[in-house]
Design a protein around this motif. Structure first.
Motif, PDB file in Angstrom:
ATOM      1  N   ALA A  40     -31.096 -78.945-112.611  1.00 56.88           N
ATOM      2  CA  ALA A  40     -29.755 -78.927-112.231  1.00 56.88           C
ATOM      3  C   ALA A  40     -29.196 -77.488-112.421  1.00 56.88           C
ATOM      4  O   ALA A  40     -29.570 -76.819-112.935  1.00 56.88           O
ATOM      5  CB  ALA A  40     -28.879 -79.731-113.425  1.00 56.88           C
ATOM      6  N   LYS A  41     -28.298 -77.219-111.224  1.00 55.68           N
ATOM      7  CA  LYS A  41     -27.836 -75.884-111.299  1.00 55.68           C
ATOM      8  C   LYS A  41     -26.686 -75.551-112.334  1.00 55.68           C
ATOM      9  O   LYS A  41     -25.961 -76.416-112.485  1.00 55.68           O
ATOM     10  CB  LYS A  41     -27.409 -75.331-109.838  1.00 55.68           C
ATOM     11  N   ASP A  42     -26.639 -74.432-112.921  1.00 50.40           N
ATOM     12  CA  ASP A  42     -25.798 -74.130-113.945  1.00 50.40           C
ATOM     13  C   ASP A  42     -24.482 -73.905-113.267  1.00 50.40           C
ATOM     14  O   ASP A  42     -24.261 -72.851-112.258  1.00 50.40           O
ATOM     15  CB  ASP A  42     -25.993 -72.840-114.509  1.00 50.40           C
ATOM     16  N   PRO A  43     -22.994 -74.518-113.334  1.00 48.50           N
ATOM     17  CA  PRO A  43     -22.297 -74.395-112.533  1.00 48.50           C
ATOM     18  C   PRO A  43     -21.275 -72.977-113.062  1.00 48.50           C
ATOM     19  O   PRO A  43     -20.328 -72.368-112.360  1.00 48.50           O
ATOM     20  CB  PRO A  43     -21.038 -75.307-112.965  1.00 48.50           C
ATOM     21  N   ASN A  44     -21.876 -72.353-114.177  1.00 50.11           N
ATOM     22  CA  ASN A  44     -21.151 -70.896-114.607  1.00 50.11           C
ATOM     23  C   ASN A  44     -21.887 -69.818-114.086  1.00 50.11           C
ATOM     24  O   ASN A  44     -21.373 -68.835-114.253  1.00 50.11           O
ATOM     25  CB  ASN A  44     -21.145 -71.200-116.054  1.00 50.11           C
ATOM     26  N   LYS A  45     -23.110 -70.115-113.380  1.00 51.32           N
ATOM     27  CA  LYS A  45     -23.624 -68.937-112.895  1.00 51.32           C
ATOM     28  C   LYS A  45     -22.798 -68.267-111.745  1.00 51.32           C
ATOM     29  O   LYS A  45     -22.726 -69.104-110.765  1.00 51.32           O
ATOM     30  CB  LYS A  45     -25.155 -69.420-112.378  1.00 51.32           C
ATOM     31  N   PRO A  46     -22.867 -66.996-111.487  1.00 51.34           N
ATOM     32  CA  PRO A  46     -22.189 -66.416-110.542  1.00 51.34           C
ATOM     33  C   PRO A  46     -22.823 -66.760-109.002  1.00 51.34           C
ATOM     34  O   PRO A  46     -24.140 -66.778-108.767  1.00 51.34           O
ATOM     35  CB  PRO A  46     -22.135 -64.966-110.838  1.00 51.34           C
ATOM     36  N   LYS A  47     -21.974 -66.800-108.037  1.00 54.43           N
ATOM     37  CA  LYS A  47     -22.581 -67.252-106.803  1.00 54.43           C
ATOM     38  C   LYS A  47     -23.055 -65.803-106.328  1.00 54.43           C
ATOM     39  O   LYS A  47     -22.581 -64.700-106.444  1.00 54.43           O
ATOM     40  CB  LYS A  47     -21.511 -67.669-105.861  1.00 54.43           C
ATOM     41  N   ARG A  48     -24.014 -65.749-105.363  1.00 57.94           N
ATOM     42  CA  ARG A  48     -24.494 -64.670-104.649  1.00 57.94           C
ATOM     43  C   ARG A  48     -23.286 -64.248-103.656  1.00 57.94           C
ATOM     44  O   ARG A  48     -22.737 -64.904-103.181  1.00 57.94           O
ATOM     45  CB  ARG A  48     -25.711 -64.854-103.824  1.00 57.94           C
ATOM     46  N   PRO A  49     -23.484 -62.809-103.398  1.00 59.02           N
ATOM     47  CA  PRO A  49     -22.365 -61.984-102.602  1.00 59.02           C
ATOM     48  C   PRO A  49     -22.774 -62.335-101.388  1.00 59.02           C
ATOM     49  O   PRO A  49     -23.895 -62.512-100.894  1.00 59.02           O
ATOM     50  CB  PRO A  49     -22.598 -60.728-103.115  1.00 59.02           C
ATOM     51  N   ALA A  50     -21.718 -62.238-100.573  1.00 59.45           N
ATOM     52  CA  ALA A  50     -21.989 -62.510 -98.896  1.00 59.45           C
ATOM     53  C   ALA A  50     -22.546 -61.178 -98.414  1.00 59.45           C
ATOM     54  O   ALA A  50     -22.101 -60.128 -98.696  1.00 59.45           O
ATOM     55  CB  ALA A  50     -20.510 -62.846 -98.235  1.00 59.45           C
ATOM     56  N   SER A  51     -23.118 -61.317 -97.437  1.00 58.15           N
ATOM     57  CA  SER A  51     -23.693 -60.127 -96.628  1.00 58.15           C
ATOM     58  C   SER A  51     -22.738 -59.455 -95.718  1.00 58.15           C
ATOM     59  O   SER A  51     -21.790 -60.077 -95.618  1.00 58.15           O
ATOM     60  CB  SER A  51     -25.114 -60.549 -95.953  1.00 58.15           C
ATOM     61  N   ALA A  52     -23.127 -58.562 -95.187  1.00 59.46           N
ATOM     62  CA  ALA A  52     -22.148 -57.705 -94.241  1.00 59.46           C
ATOM     63  C   ALA A  52     -21.737 -58.508 -93.068  1.00 59.46           C
ATOM     64  O   ALA A  52     -20.542 -58.535 -92.734  1.00 59.46           O
ATOM     65  CB  ALA A  52     -22.828 -56.315 -93.781  1.00 59.46           C
ATOM     66  N   PHE A  53     -22.644 -59.354 -92.482  1.00 57.03           N
ATOM     67  CA  PHE A  53     -22.493 -60.216 -91.414  1.00 57.03           C
ATOM     68  C   PHE A  53     -21.359 -61.317 -91.952  1.00 57.03           C
ATOM     69  O   PHE A  53     -20.462 -61.461 -91.260  1.00 57.03           O
ATOM     70  CB  PHE A  53     -23.659 -60.963 -91.136  1.00 57.03           C
ATOM     71  N   PHE A  54     -21.432 -61.880 -92.788  1.00 58.93           N
ATOM     72  CA  PHE A  54     -20.484 -62.848 -93.457  1.00 58.93           C
ATOM     73  C   PHE A  54     -19.212 -62.476 -93.699  1.00 58.93           C
ATOM     74  O   PHE A  54     -18.332 -62.783 -93.602  1.00 58.93           O
ATOM     75  CB  PHE A  54     -21.266 -63.837 -94.611  1.00 58.93           C
ATOM     76  N   VAL A  55     -19.310 -61.085 -94.413  1.00 59.67           N
ATOM     77  CA  VAL A  55     -17.845 -60.386 -94.483  1.00 59.67           C
ATOM     78  C   VAL A  55     -17.304 -60.254 -93.168  1.00 59.67           C
ATOM     79  O   VAL A  55     -15.941 -60.409 -93.032  1.00 59.67           O
ATOM     80  CB  VAL A  55     -18.127 -59.363 -95.235  1.00 59.67           C
ATOM     81  N   PHE A  56     -17.989 -59.866 -92.230  1.00 63.04           N
ATOM     82  CA  PHE A  56     -17.377 -59.762 -90.824  1.00 63.04           C
ATOM     83  C   PHE A  56     -16.943 -61.126 -90.297  1.00 63.04           C
ATOM     84  O   PHE A  56     -15.995 -61.148 -89.793  1.00 63.04           O
ATOM     85  CB  PHE A  56     -18.681 -59.206 -90.046  1.00 63.04           C
ATOM     86  N   MET A  57     -17.675 -62.111 -90.529  1.00 62.81           N
ATOM     87  CA  MET A  57     -17.447 -63.527 -89.942  1.00 62.81           C
ATOM     88  C   MET A  57     -16.063 -64.040 -90.546  1.00 62.81           C
ATOM     89  O   MET A  57     -15.375 -64.753 -90.061  1.00 62.81           O
ATOM     90  CB  MET A  57     -18.471 -64.416 -90.159  1.00 62.81           C
ATOM     91  N   GLU A  58     -15.848 -63.554 -91.816  1.00 61.95           N
ATOM     92  CA  GLU A  58     -14.287 -64.091 -92.599  1.00 61.95           C
ATOM     93  C   GLU A  58     -13.339 -63.577 -91.653  1.00 61.95           C
ATOM     94  O   GLU A  58     -12.439 -64.250 -91.222  1.00 61.95           O
ATOM     95  CB  GLU A  58     -14.361 -63.355 -93.984  1.00 61.95           C
ATOM     96  N   GLU A  59     -13.661 -62.234 -91.220  1.00 65.11           N
ATOM     97  CA  GLU A  59     -12.491 -61.674 -90.512  1.00 65.11           C
ATOM     98  C   GLU A  59     -12.495 -62.065 -89.094  1.00 65.11           C
ATOM     99  O   GLU A  59     -11.319 -62.359 -88.364  1.00 65.11           O
ATOM    100  CB  GLU A  59     -12.479 -60.128 -90.603  1.00 65.11           C
ATOM    101  N   PHE A  60     -13.639 -62.324 -88.273  1.00 64.15           N
ATOM    102  CA  PHE A  60     -13.735 -62.567 -87.162  1.00 64.15           C
ATOM    103  C   PHE A  60     -13.099 -64.111 -86.859  1.00 64.15           C
ATOM    104  O   PHE A  60     -12.602 -64.301 -86.015  1.00 64.15           O
ATOM    105  CB  PHE A  60     -15.110 -62.596 -86.747  1.00 64.15           C
ATOM    106  N   ARG A  61     -13.355 -65.190 -87.874  1.00 63.44           N
ATOM    107  CA  ARG A  61     -12.970 -66.417 -87.739  1.00 63.44           C
ATOM    108  C   ARG A  61     -11.352 -66.442 -87.409  1.00 63.44           C
ATOM    109  O   ARG A  61     -10.861 -67.211 -86.702  1.00 63.44           O
ATOM    110  CB  ARG A  61     -13.280 -67.128 -88.783  1.00 63.44           C
ATOM    111  N   LYS A  62     -10.688 -65.731 -88.397  1.00 65.50           N
ATOM    112  CA  LYS A  62      -9.231 -65.713 -88.302  1.00 65.50           C
ATOM    113  C   LYS A  62      -8.892 -64.973 -86.856  1.00 65.50           C
ATOM    114  O   LYS A  62      -8.055 -65.877 -86.226  1.00 65.50           O
ATOM    115  CB  LYS A  62      -8.646 -64.762 -89.354  1.00 65.50           C
ATOM    116  N   THR A  63      -9.282 -64.136 -86.205  1.00 61.52           N
ATOM    117  CA  THR A  63      -8.906 -63.662 -85.023  1.00 61.52           C
ATOM    118  C   THR A  63      -9.402 -64.520 -83.891  1.00 61.52           C
ATOM    119  O   THR A  63      -8.660 -64.661 -82.982  1.00 61.52           O
ATOM    120  CB  THR A  63      -9.631 -62.003 -84.783  1.00 61.52           C
ATOM    121  N   PHE A  64     -10.407 -65.139 -84.044  1.00 57.26           N
ATOM    122  CA  PHE A  64     -10.961 -65.964 -82.862  1.00 57.26           C
ATOM    123  C   PHE A  64      -9.899 -67.130 -82.932  1.00 57.26           C
ATOM    124  O   PHE A  64      -9.727 -67.651 -81.844  1.00 57.26           O
ATOM    125  CB  PHE A  64     -12.599 -66.507 -83.264  1.00 57.26           C
TER     126      PHE A  64
END
Length: 156
Positions: A40-64
């Protein structure tokens, strides 16, 4: 002649099918692990950070979405974002890469804190086990003395 040709062909097909069934049924060790088998995964474990592409996609989705409000397809947004990312120069990608690096540094700090907490928790558990082992040995020592006393009585 047609009838004789079809019978051997169906037998070959039947043989192939039966061999496949036997191999699948008897080979239980080659099954893929199920979700139950995984830890089982620990729910308290920090999530891995987003890559540069996914950071870009967060912004791109809004504009799209603003440009194409009627679009309901996730795949279209993903394909358009991927094409746009490929067409960007390194200079245009730089702010997204910087944000991703910043998130990665924060993630590393939170992971160090998380690992430290896990190590402290493991040490506390080890300490509990040691104290319980001592009590078990003391109990066993008492039992050994009682048994030796009884054996003396039986020998006489």
């Amino acid at each position: 002649m047609k009838g004789t040709r079809s019978k051997p062909d169906t037998r070959k097909a039947d043989n192939k099918l039966s061999v496949k069934r036997k191999a699948g049924a008897s080979d239980g060790a080659s099954k893929k692990p199920t979700k139950k088998d995984k830890s089982a995964k620990d729910p308290n474990k920090p999530k891995r950070p987003a890559s540069a592409f996914f950071v870009f996609m967060e912004e791109f989705r809004k504009t799209f979405k603003e440009k194409h409000p009627n679009n309901k397809s996730v795949s279209v947004v993903g394909k358009a974002g991927g094409d746009k990312w490929k067409s960007l120069s390194d200079a245009e990608k730089a702010p997204y890469v910087a944000k991703a690096e910043k998130r990665k540094v924060e993630y590393n700090k939170s992971m160090q804190a998380y690992n430290k907490k896990q190590a402290e928790g493991a040490n506390a558990a080890d300490d509990d086990e040691e104290s319980s082992d001592k009590s078990k040995s003391e109990v066993n020592d008492d039992d050994d003395e009682d048994e030796s006393g009884e054996e003396d009585e039986d020998d006489e």
